[in-house]
Design a protein around this motif. Structure first.
Motif, PDB file in Angstrom:
ATOM      1  N   GLU A 154      10.324  -0.981 -41.036  1.00 53.31           N
ATOM      2  CA  GLU A 154      11.474  -0.606 -40.385  1.00 53.31           C
ATOM      3  C   GLU A 154      12.657  -0.096 -41.255  1.00 53.31           C
ATOM      4  OE1 GLU A 154      12.113  -4.723 -39.045  1.00 53.31           O
ATOM      5  OE2 GLU A 154      10.638  -4.466 -37.563  1.00 53.31           O
ATOM      6  N   HIS A 202      13.357  -1.192 -36.240  1.00 55.17           N
ATOM      7  CA  HIS A 202      12.866  -0.131 -35.904  1.00 55.17           C
ATOM      8  C   HIS A 202      11.761   0.548 -36.937  1.00 55.17           C
ATOM      9  CE1 HIS A 202      16.041   0.964 -32.778  1.00 55.17           C
ATOM     10  NE2 HIS A 202      16.611   0.098 -33.338  1.00 55.17           N
ATOM     11  N   ASN A 234       9.642   3.249 -38.496  1.00 56.50           N
ATOM     12  CA  ASN A 234       9.901   4.555 -38.862  1.00 56.50           C
ATOM     13  C   ASN A 234       8.969   5.077 -39.772  1.00 56.50           C
ATOM     14  OD1 ASN A 234      11.186   6.926 -39.678  1.00 56.50           O
ATOM     15  ND2 ASN A 234      13.133   6.070 -39.530  1.00 56.50           N
ATOM     16  N   LEU A 235       8.098   5.792 -39.219  1.00 59.50           N
ATOM     17  CA  LEU A 235       7.219   6.697 -40.194  1.00 59.50           C
ATOM     18  C   LEU A 235       7.555   7.436 -41.343  1.00 59.50           C
ATOM     19  CD1 LEU A 235       3.977   7.296 -40.830  1.00 59.50           C
ATOM     20  CD2 LEU A 235       4.162   9.090 -39.206  1.00 59.50           C
ATOM     21  N   GLU A 236       8.605   8.341 -40.761  1.00 56.90           N
ATOM     22  CA  GLU A 236       9.130   9.391 -41.772  1.00 56.90           C
ATOM     23  C   GLU A 236       9.969   8.847 -42.895  1.00 56.90           C
ATOM     24  OE1 GLU A 236      11.573  12.175 -39.382  1.00 56.90           O
ATOM     25  OE2 GLU A 236      12.373  13.051 -41.547  1.00 56.90           O
ATOM     26  N   TRP A 274       9.840  -5.475 -31.255  1.00 60.66           N
ATOM     27  CA  TRP A 274       9.083  -4.271 -30.657  1.00 60.66           C
ATOM     28  C   TRP A 274       8.853  -3.921 -29.233  1.00 60.66           C
ATOM     29  CZ3 TRP A 274       5.171  -4.259 -35.667  1.00 60.66           C
ATOM     30  CH2 TRP A 274       5.826  -4.360 -36.736  1.00 60.66           C
ATOM     31  N   ARG A 304       7.799   1.300 -30.423  1.00 59.20           N
ATOM     32  CA  ARG A 304       7.978   0.958 -31.842  1.00 59.20           C
ATOM     33  C   ARG A 304       6.577   0.230 -32.483  1.00 59.20           C
ATOM     34  NH1 ARG A 304      13.763  -2.696 -31.576  1.00 59.20           N
ATOM     35  NH2 ARG A 304      14.928  -0.895 -30.564  1.00 59.20           N
ATOM     36  N   GLU A 325       4.770   3.434 -33.332  1.00 53.35           N
ATOM     37  CA  GLU A 325       5.371   3.942 -34.690  1.00 53.35           C
ATOM     38  C   GLU A 325       4.600   3.143 -35.737  1.00 53.35           C
ATOM     39  OE1 GLU A 325       6.964   6.747 -34.730  1.00 53.35           O
ATOM     40  OE2 GLU A 325       7.808   6.848 -36.806  1.00 53.35           O
ATOM     41  N   LYS A 366       1.455   4.355 -36.345  1.00 48.89           N
ATOM     42  CA  LYS A 366       1.325   5.530 -37.062  1.00 48.89           C
ATOM     43  C   LYS A 366       1.275   5.133 -38.613  1.00 48.89           C
ATOM     44  CE  LYS A 366       3.349   8.539 -33.599  1.00 48.89           C
ATOM     45  NZ  LYS A 366       4.822   9.260 -33.133  1.00 48.89           N
TER      46      LYS A 366
END
Ligand SMILES: [Zn+2]
Length: 261
Positions: free
Chosen positions: A189, A194, A196-198, A222, A226, A229, A232
């Motif tokens: 997260e 949250h 967050n793959l990036e 989530w 979420r 993600e 991912k």
């Protein structure tokens, strides 16, 4: 071949211009991953979905119980924990007794930071006792609510022999435990709650030297997006051939830590 054909002149050009191409950090081996899932206190659809993901992918995770939830547990809650445990994919761990802020000297402080030693020891021991009584098995890893701890936490943990692993503990004061440190920028997260793959990949790429990442998330917070993600991130880790392990896997593989003073 085609790519190298185009890249070679570019590299030559950057050298000619006095620029060094950015180093590409190479990871020498796939990492180990502990999924540190926080804040279990009831059976609910979020946890069902989390467990379904583990089963579908056949990966391990560590779920932190807020242990006052075991004082008067609903039967479906106890049944959920037992069935999750019987998958062989989940290690449950001690995430404190109540996860509450409390008042000390007119200041609001977390359960394990700024509270007296006897308070912290009582909360650890109560939690361990509840697991034994209500679940029939001990919890072997501890991770503090808010990851907030102080020197009293190390002293209290040193008096809890069942606890052998300290998630996000202090490497300088390990309390005789295997301390699994936190790499703050590599987390499920970002910001908290949250996935967050990036951001995950960005942090991951900065730590090719790390053999282990303990990555934290809060499945009760989530929603569909979420969870998607989170998956991912799991896809990415699968592409990296990561090995998903539990705290006890690592404790079993490591030599006994030395007791700290
Ligand atoms: Zn928590």
């Amino acid at each position: 071949m085609r790519r190298a054909f185009f890249l070679a002149p570019l590299l030559a050009l950057s050298v000619l211009c006095g620029q060094t191409p950015p180093p590409v950090a190479e990871r020498s081996a796939p990492p180990q991953i502990i999924i540190k899932a926080d804040d279990l206190r009831r059976a609910d659809p979020h946890w069902d979905r989390f467990l379904e993901i583990l089963q579908r992918r056949h990966i391990h995770a560590a779920i932190g119980i807020i242990c006052d939830s075991l004082e008067n547990p609903a039967p479906d809650y106890l049944a959920w924990i037992q069935s999750a445990r019987h998958t062989g994919l989940v290690e449950f761990w001690n995430h404190g007794y109540d996860h509450h802020m409390t008042t000390v000297n007119e200041k609001s402080v977390p359960e394990f930071a700024g509270t007296p030693l006897d308070y912290q020891l009582d909360h650890l021991q109560r939690s361990e006792r509840l697991a034994e009584e209500k679940l029939g098995f001990p919890l072997h890893a501890f991770g503090a609510p808010f990851n907030a701890t102080d020197t009293n936490t190390a002293k209290a943990l040193a008096q809890c022999p069942d606890l052998t692993v300290w998630l996000y503990g202090h490497p300088s004061q390990p309390a005789g435990k295997l301390v699994l440190a936190r790499i703050p920028e590599v987390n499920i997260e970002n910001p908290t709650f949250h996935p967050n793959l990036e951001k995950f990949i960005e942090g991951y790429r900065h730590h090719p030297e790390a053999a282990l990442f303990v990555i934290q998330g809060h499945p009760p917070s989530w929603d569909d997006a979420r969870f998607a993600e989170f998956e991912k991130i799991l896809d990415f880790l699968a592409s990296e051939h990561a090995a998903f392990v539990t705290p006890q896997d690592l404790a079993a593989a490591s030599p006994s830590p030395q007791p700290s003073p």
